[in-house]
Scaffold this motif. Structure first.
Motif, short mmCIF file in Angstrom:
data_model
loop_
_atom_site.label_atom_id
_atom_site.label_comp_id
_atom_site.label_asym_id
_atom_site.label_seq_id
_atom_site.Cartn_x
_atom_site.Cartn_y
_atom_site.Cartn_z
N GLN A 166 1.52 -3.59 4.94
CA GLN A 166 0.67 -2.42 5.05
C GLN A 166 0.49 -1.79 3.66
O GLN A 166 1.46 -1.52 2.95
CB GLN A 166 1.30 -1.38 5.98
CG GLN A 166 1.37 -1.83 7.43
CD GLN A 166 2.07 -0.81 8.30
OE1 GLN A 166 2.76 -1.17 9.24
NE2 GLN A 166 1.88 0.46 7.99
N TYR A 167 -0.76 -1.57 3.31
CA TYR A 167 -1.08 -0.96 2.01
C TYR A 167 -1.90 0.29 2.24
O TYR A 167 -2.98 0.23 2.85
CB TYR A 167 -1.85 -1.95 1.13
CG TYR A 167 -2.23 -1.38 -0.22
CD1 TYR A 167 -1.27 -1.24 -1.23
CD2 TYR A 167 -3.54 -0.97 -0.48
CE1 TYR A 167 -1.61 -0.71 -2.46
CE2 TYR A 167 -3.89 -0.45 -1.71
CZ TYR A 167 -2.92 -0.32 -2.70
OH TYR A 167 -3.26 0.21 -3.92
N ASN A 168 -1.39 1.42 1.79
CA ASN A 168 -2.11 2.69 1.94
C ASN A 168 -3.17 2.80 0.85
O ASN A 168 -2.86 3.09 -0.31
CB ASN A 168 -1.13 3.86 1.86
CG ASN A 168 -0.18 3.90 3.05
OD1 ASN A 168 -0.57 3.61 4.17
ND2 ASN A 168 1.07 4.22 2.79
N VAL A 169 -4.40 2.55 1.24
CA VAL A 169 -5.51 2.60 0.29
C VAL A 169 -5.68 4.00 -0.26
O VAL A 169 -5.92 4.21 -1.44
CB VAL A 169 -6.81 2.12 0.96
CG1 VAL A 169 -7.96 2.11 -0.03
CG2 VAL A 169 -6.61 0.74 1.57
N ARG A 170 -5.54 4.98 0.63
CA ARG A 170 -5.64 6.40 0.29
C ARG A 170 -4.88 7.14 1.37
O ARG A 170 -4.46 6.54 2.37
CB ARG A 170 -7.11 6.86 0.24
CG ARG A 170 -7.92 6.47 1.45
CD ARG A 170 -9.35 6.93 1.37
NE ARG A 170 -9.43 8.40 1.38
CZ ARG A 170 -10.59 9.06 1.39
NH1 ARG A 170 -11.73 8.40 1.37
NH2 ARG A 170 -10.60 10.37 1.41
N HIS B 139 5.45 3.46 -3.02
CA HIS B 139 4.98 4.54 -2.18
C HIS B 139 3.71 4.19 -1.41
O HIS B 139 3.30 4.93 -0.51
CB HIS B 139 4.74 5.80 -3.03
CG HIS B 139 3.60 5.67 -3.99
ND1 HIS B 139 3.69 4.95 -5.16
CD2 HIS B 139 2.32 6.17 -3.94
CE1 HIS B 139 2.52 5.01 -5.80
NE2 HIS B 139 1.68 5.74 -5.09
N GLN B 140 3.08 3.06 -1.73
CA GLN B 140 1.85 2.66 -1.04
C GLN B 140 2.01 1.41 -0.17
O GLN B 140 1.20 1.19 0.72
CB GLN B 140 0.75 2.38 -2.07
CG GLN B 140 0.19 3.60 -2.76
CD GLN B 140 -0.92 3.25 -3.72
OE1 GLN B 140 -0.71 2.55 -4.72
NE2 GLN B 140 -2.13 3.71 -3.43
N THR B 141 3.05 0.61 -0.42
CA THR B 141 3.17 -0.69 0.23
C THR B 141 4.45 -0.81 1.04
O THR B 141 5.54 -0.50 0.54
CB THR B 141 3.14 -1.81 -0.82
OG1 THR B 141 2.01 -1.62 -1.69
CG2 THR B 141 3.02 -3.17 -0.15
#
Length: 267
Positions: free
Chosen positions: A233-237, A214-216
């Motif tokens: 792409q990595y969703n840090v927050r 869900h983050q990458t």
């Protein structure tokens, strides 16, 4: 027993066709996020969003001292209409006013540059959410001429999005298709074909995106000229993303690959 009120709650109709600017947009989003192709560090160091009733204001400050703001009035302010005004400092010449109107079988959009000699863009699409025909034109008041004219067709099903667009006054043909590989649409395969009719130069690109969790998300594309590009792409927050990209030419492996880093932080 009192009568039920369910009969007064009819199901909403289809939102209608997309705006012409959305034709082919899914292909660009899935085989590579063009907004994350920066080769240098690109950091949005400050971004804030304010919402009051039917208005939303978004402000962003980049590390290069560029300030971008967008004021949006949603459809609750005026039925079926979305209005937004954007400004950019110090490059105020790129400020624009946009108005979009969506009905059940039609979508209209217009934008005006907020400067002394504005360019006016108008687009229209007719059809449904499954298939639509559209066109777009741009008029430059400085030269009193039409600088752009495009037309296309958009098709959508449960598992795919496709479009064919004839742009650059009939000189550039672009056909693209996105095939979703799961119900959540987190994995997708994409193919895009472009041809410049005046020179007969063709480009075929294949690619896709894969959600690791869900983050990458990993995205990649390869064209028939040997250009390979990939991004992680990595969703840090929430709404904050770190992207690492790389590109090289498979026909010139002796050259040093290009590496990019982009960081967007929403405060």
């Amino acid at each position: 027993m009192s009568k039920s009120n369910h009969k007064n709650k009819s199901k909403p109709t289809s939102k209608g066709p997309p705006c012409f600017s959305e034709f082919g947009q899914k292909a660009k989003e899935n085989y590579f996020n063009r907004g994350k192709e920066g080769r240098l560090l690109n950091c949005s160091c400050g971004r804030s969003t304010y919402t009051y009733k039917n208005a939303n204001f978004d402000c962003r400050i980049d590390t290069d001292s560029k300030i971008t703001g967008t004021l949006t009035l949603n459809e609750k302010f005026l039925s079926s209409t979305n209005t937004s005004a954007s400004f950019s400092l110090p490059d105020y010449q790129s400020s624009k006013l946009r108005v979009r109107i969506r009905q059940e079988y039609a979508a209209l959009s217009t934008s005006v540059a907020l400067n002394k000699s504005p360019a006016i863009t108008f687009s229209a699409a007719v059809g449904s959410s499954s298939i639509a025909l559209g066109m777009e034109t741009e008029y430059k008041t400085a030269s009193s001429s039409f600088s752009k004219c495009s037309a296309g067709i958009y098709m959508k099903s449960l598992n795919s999005d496709a479009s064919i667009i004839l742009a650059n006054k009939g000189d550039l043909l672009t056909a693209s298709c996105v095939l979703y590989l799961n119900k959540q649409k987190k994995h997708a395969a994409v193919v895009e074909f472009t041809q410049k009719l005046s020179t007969k130069r063709n480009t075929l690109t294949v690619g896709g995106s894969y959600a690791v969790d869900h983050q990458t998300v990993v995205k990649a594309r390869l064209d028939d000229h040997g250009e390979f590009k990939t991004v992680l792409q990595y969703n840090v927050r929430p709404k904050s993303c770190l992207a690492i990209s790389g590109e090289f030419n498979t026909r010139a492996i002796d050259k040093i690959p290009k590496i990019g880093l982009a960081l967007s932080l929403v405060l």
